[in-house]
Design a protein around this motif. Structure first.
Motif, PDB file in Angstrom:
ATOM      1  N   GLU A   1       0.527  -1.368   0.005  1.00 48.06           N
ATOM      2  CA  GLU A   1      -0.087   0.142   0.008  1.00 48.06           C
ATOM      3  C   GLU A   1       0.531   1.345   0.195  1.00 48.06           C
ATOM      4  O   GLU A   1       0.490   2.526  -0.084  1.00 48.06           O
ATOM      5  N   GLY A   2       1.803   0.954   0.204  1.00 49.48           N
ATOM      6  CA  GLY A   2       3.051   2.258   0.082  1.00 49.48           C
ATOM      7  C   GLY A   2       3.487   2.558   1.830  1.00 49.48           C
ATOM      8  O   GLY A   2       4.360   3.818   1.856  1.00 49.48           O
ATOM      9  N   GLN A   3       2.806   1.875   2.653  1.00 48.06           N
ATOM     10  CA  GLN A   3       3.090   2.680   3.566  1.00 48.06           C
ATOM     11  C   GLN A   3       3.924   2.111   4.251  1.00 48.06           C
ATOM     12  O   GLN A   3       4.782   0.526   4.597  1.00 48.06           O
ATOM     13  N   ASN A   4       4.710   2.724   5.381  1.00 44.81           N
ATOM     14  CA  ASN A   4       6.217   2.017   5.951  1.00 44.81           C
ATOM     15  C   ASN A   4       5.961   2.079   7.459  1.00 44.81           C
ATOM     16  O   ASN A   4       5.874   2.343   8.123  1.00 44.81           O
ATOM     17  N   SER A   5       6.767   0.982   8.059  1.00 42.93           N
ATOM     18  CA  SER A   5       7.045   1.574   9.351  1.00 42.93           C
ATOM     19  C   SER A   5       9.295   0.913   9.116  1.00 42.93           C
ATOM     20  O   SER A   5      10.069   1.094   8.369  1.00 42.93           O
ATOM     21  N   ILE A   6       9.804   2.305   9.924  1.00 44.23           N
ATOM     22  CA  ILE A   6      10.821   1.756  10.175  1.00 44.23           C
ATOM     23  C   ILE A   6      12.050   2.306  11.501  1.00 44.23           C
ATOM     24  O   ILE A   6      11.652   2.376  12.572  1.00 44.23           O
ATOM     25  N   LEU A   7      12.631   1.326  11.312  1.00 45.10           N
ATOM     26  CA  LEU A   7      13.531   1.204  12.356  1.00 45.10           C
ATOM     27  C   LEU A   7      15.187   1.582  12.602  1.00 45.10           C
ATOM     28  O   LEU A   7      15.222   1.854  11.586  1.00 45.10           O
ATOM     29  N   VAL A   8      15.110   2.634  13.598  1.00 45.41           N
ATOM     30  CA  VAL A   8      16.825   3.206  13.127  1.00 45.41           C
ATOM     31  C   VAL A   8      17.786   2.783  14.177  1.00 45.41           C
ATOM     32  O   VAL A   8      17.689   2.914  15.106  1.00 45.41           O
ATOM     33  N   TYR A   9      19.071   2.940  13.541  1.00 49.90           N
ATOM     34  CA  TYR A   9      20.361   3.420  14.814  1.00 49.90           C
ATOM     35  C   TYR A   9      21.026   4.001  14.399  1.00 49.90           C
ATOM     36  O   TYR A   9      20.908   4.686  13.396  1.00 49.90           O
ATOM     37  N   GLY A  10      21.076   5.114  15.261  1.00 48.14           N
ATOM     38  CA  GLY A  10      21.371   6.315  15.440  1.00 48.14           C
ATOM     39  C   GLY A  10      22.801   6.522  15.109  1.00 48.14           C
ATOM     40  O   GLY A  10      23.512   6.832  14.244  1.00 48.14           O
ATOM     41  N   GLY A  11      23.552   5.260  15.816  1.00 49.29           N
ATOM     42  CA  GLY A  11      24.835   5.648  14.953  1.00 49.29           C
ATOM     43  C   GLY A  11      25.585   6.655  15.876  1.00 49.29           C
ATOM     44  O   GLY A  11      25.618   7.766  16.873  1.00 49.29           O
ATOM     45  N   SER A  12      26.556   7.468  14.489  1.00 49.23           N
ATOM     46  CA  SER A  12      27.559   8.634  15.029  1.00 49.23           C
ATOM     47  C   SER A  12      26.997   9.546  14.940  1.00 49.23           C
ATOM     48  O   SER A  12      26.952  10.165  15.667  1.00 49.23           O
ATOM     49  N   ASN A  13      25.439   9.421  14.223  1.00 43.53           N
ATOM     50  CA  ASN A  13      25.009  10.979  14.089  1.00 43.53           C
ATOM     51  C   ASN A  13      24.186  11.066  16.054  1.00 43.53           C
ATOM     52  O   ASN A  13      24.092  12.345  16.281  1.00 43.53           O
ATOM     53  N   GLN A  14      24.199   9.820  16.926  1.00 42.50           N
ATOM     54  CA  GLN A  14      24.092  10.472  18.286  1.00 42.50           C
ATOM     55  C   GLN A  14      25.078  11.188  18.906  1.00 42.50           C
ATOM     56  O   GLN A  14      24.989  10.925  19.923  1.00 42.50           O
ATOM     57  N   GLN A  15      26.126  11.341  18.109  1.00 47.92           N
ATOM     58  CA  GLN A  15      27.861  11.261  18.814  1.00 47.92           C
ATOM     59  C   GLN A  15      28.135  13.153  18.574  1.00 47.92           C
ATOM     60  O   GLN A  15      29.016  13.591  18.681  1.00 47.92           O
ATOM     61  N   ILE A  16      26.937  13.606  17.851  1.00 45.44           N
ATOM     62  CA  ILE A  16      27.487  14.968  17.451  1.00 45.44           C
ATOM     63  C   ILE A  16      27.313  16.021  19.236  1.00 45.44           C
ATOM     64  O   ILE A  16      26.437  15.981  20.086  1.00 45.44           O
ATOM     65  N   LYS A  17      28.740  16.715  19.134  1.00 45.51           N
ATOM     66  CA  LYS A  17      28.695  17.409  20.511  1.00 45.51           C
ATOM     67  C   LYS A  17      28.784  18.795  20.314  1.00 45.51           C
ATOM     68  O   LYS A  17      28.654  19.874  19.289  1.00 45.51           O
ATOM     69  N   PRO A  18      27.721  19.199  21.451  1.00 48.01           N
ATOM     70  CA  PRO A  18      27.557  21.135  21.157  1.00 48.01           C
ATOM     71  C   PRO A  18      28.638  21.742  20.428  1.00 48.01           C
ATOM     72  O   PRO A  18      28.959  22.967  19.880  1.00 48.01           O
ATOM     73  N   ALA A  19      30.272  21.318  21.387  1.00 45.23           N
ATOM     74  CA  ALA A  19      31.408  21.814  20.968  1.00 45.23           C
ATOM     75  C   ALA A  19      32.031  21.913  19.480  1.00 45.23           C
ATOM     76  O   ALA A  19      32.332  22.182  18.426  1.00 45.23           O
ATOM     77  N   GLU A  20      31.317  20.865  18.929  1.00 46.28           N
ATOM     78  CA  GLU A  20      31.844  20.780  17.597  1.00 46.28           C
ATOM     79  C   GLU A  20      30.111  21.266  16.668  1.00 46.28           C
ATOM     80  O   GLU A  20      31.456  22.416  15.452  1.00 46.28           O
ATOM     81  N   VAL A  21      29.844  21.904  17.122  1.00 43.01           N
ATOM     82  CA  VAL A  21      29.010  22.903  16.681  1.00 43.01           C
ATOM     83  C   VAL A  21      29.049  23.987  16.874  1.00 43.01           C
ATOM     84  O   VAL A  21      29.346  24.406  15.853  1.00 43.01           O
TER      85      VAL A  21
END
Length: 307
Positions: free
Chosen positions: A103-123
């Motif tokens: 039907e074109g509908q989706n369910s999504i499972l996400v592994y954050g990995g390095s996305n979750q390691q972004i530090k305020p200092a890097e911003v």
């Protein structure tokens, strides 16, 4: 005048599994097809902005792996400035697994990995890049501490901030106080305000609640129905969606936000016109398979408008 858009966000390699229907608990199903493509809410939004004509920069993090190099190259292929993407030596690149039914509908499972390691200092280290933008966009696939830092810096430089609170999460109230425009879908809006979205009156109530929390401008996307907007200076209304046959709804919301940022004026004065463009771009995305591959260009959106 070309909009300058900076996205702080997620970079994921998406693996899509095509299935006849969603599995029941404990059930094993065979997949009809398997494919991989560049994705992540942040990356999709950046690509949508770039293809729709915005000069786009990206702030993010990848692992020191093949997937990370693939993601950076994918953004470069769309002319996106990737100089503010950092490589994490210890954690792998983010990934997502998408179950897509007939039907074109989706369910999504996400592994954050390095996305979750972004530090305020890097911003903070890329403050100069943030200062150049007309718009700074972020989502909740990266840490909220990084978002708060980025939005606070953006406000110091007069940059308009757009928050896509997806996936829905408990939010640091300080972030909303430095958000100019919040763009949830109806479910995410209800999670943040506690007010279920059922009709225009309930959307108005959501807008009032967001103002109380510090955000003066709201757009709620309501899937195939359209999008509601409520702005401090330019009123409120509802822009209906274009009726199309959806093949794959992955990245529809991301396309909407990226395309919107490419056309919107930083003071939001052309919000309704920009919303029509964003809806049309989104309607093209759902007619193609995969996240990034189905995001349209400015010319494709313009051509669809003439049909």
């Amino acid at each position: 005048m070309t909009n300058q858009v900076t996205v702080l966000g997620s970079l994921n390699v998406d693996t899509t599994l095509r299935i006849a229907r969603m599995p029941q608990p404990g059930e094993t199903l065979s997949t009809e097809n398997k494919s991989s493509a560049a994705g992540g809410k942040g990356a999709n939004q950046a690509v949508a902005a770039a293809r729709a004509g915005a000069q786009t920069r990206f702030i993010g993090k990848v692992g020191n792996d093949e997937a990370g190099r693939f993601m950076v190259e994918s953004l470069k292929n769309d002319g996106i400035d990737t100089s503010a993407i950092v490589t994490d030596k210890t954690v792998g690149t983010g990934s997502a697994f998408i179950l897509l039914d007939e039907e074109g509908q989706n369910s999504i499972l996400v592994y954050g990995g390095s996305n979750q390691q972004i530090k305020p200092a890097e911003v903070t280290a890329v403050e100069a890049e943030i200062a150049k933008a007309d718009f700074l966009i972020t989502q909740f696939e990266t840490p909220q501490a990084a978002t708060l830092t980025a939005f606070t810096l953006a406000k110091q430089h007069g940059v308009t901030t757009i928050l896509n609170p997806a996936p829905a999460a408990k939010i640091d109230p300080a972030i909303l106080k430095v958000t100019d425009l919040v763009v949830p879908n109806e479910t995410e809006s209800a999670v943040l305000t506690g007010i279920e979205v059922t009709d225009v009156a309930s959307m108005d109530a959501n807008a009032v609640k967001f103002r109380e929390m510090g955000v003066k401008n709201l757009i709620i996307t309501v899937g195939s129905k359209g999008a509601y907007y409520n702005t401090e200076k330019y009123g409120s209304g509802f822009v209906p969606a274009f009726k199309v046959k959806a093949v794959d709804t992955t990245a529809a919301g991301d396309t909407f936000i990226g395309a919107l940022s490419s056309q919107l004026t930083p003071d939001l004065s052309n919000v309704e016109t920009a919303l029509v463009f964003a809806q049309r771009a989104s309607s093209l995305t759902v007619q193609g398979l995969g996240a990034m591959p189905s995001i349209p260009t400015f010319d494709q959106v313009q051509a669809a408008a003439k049909k």
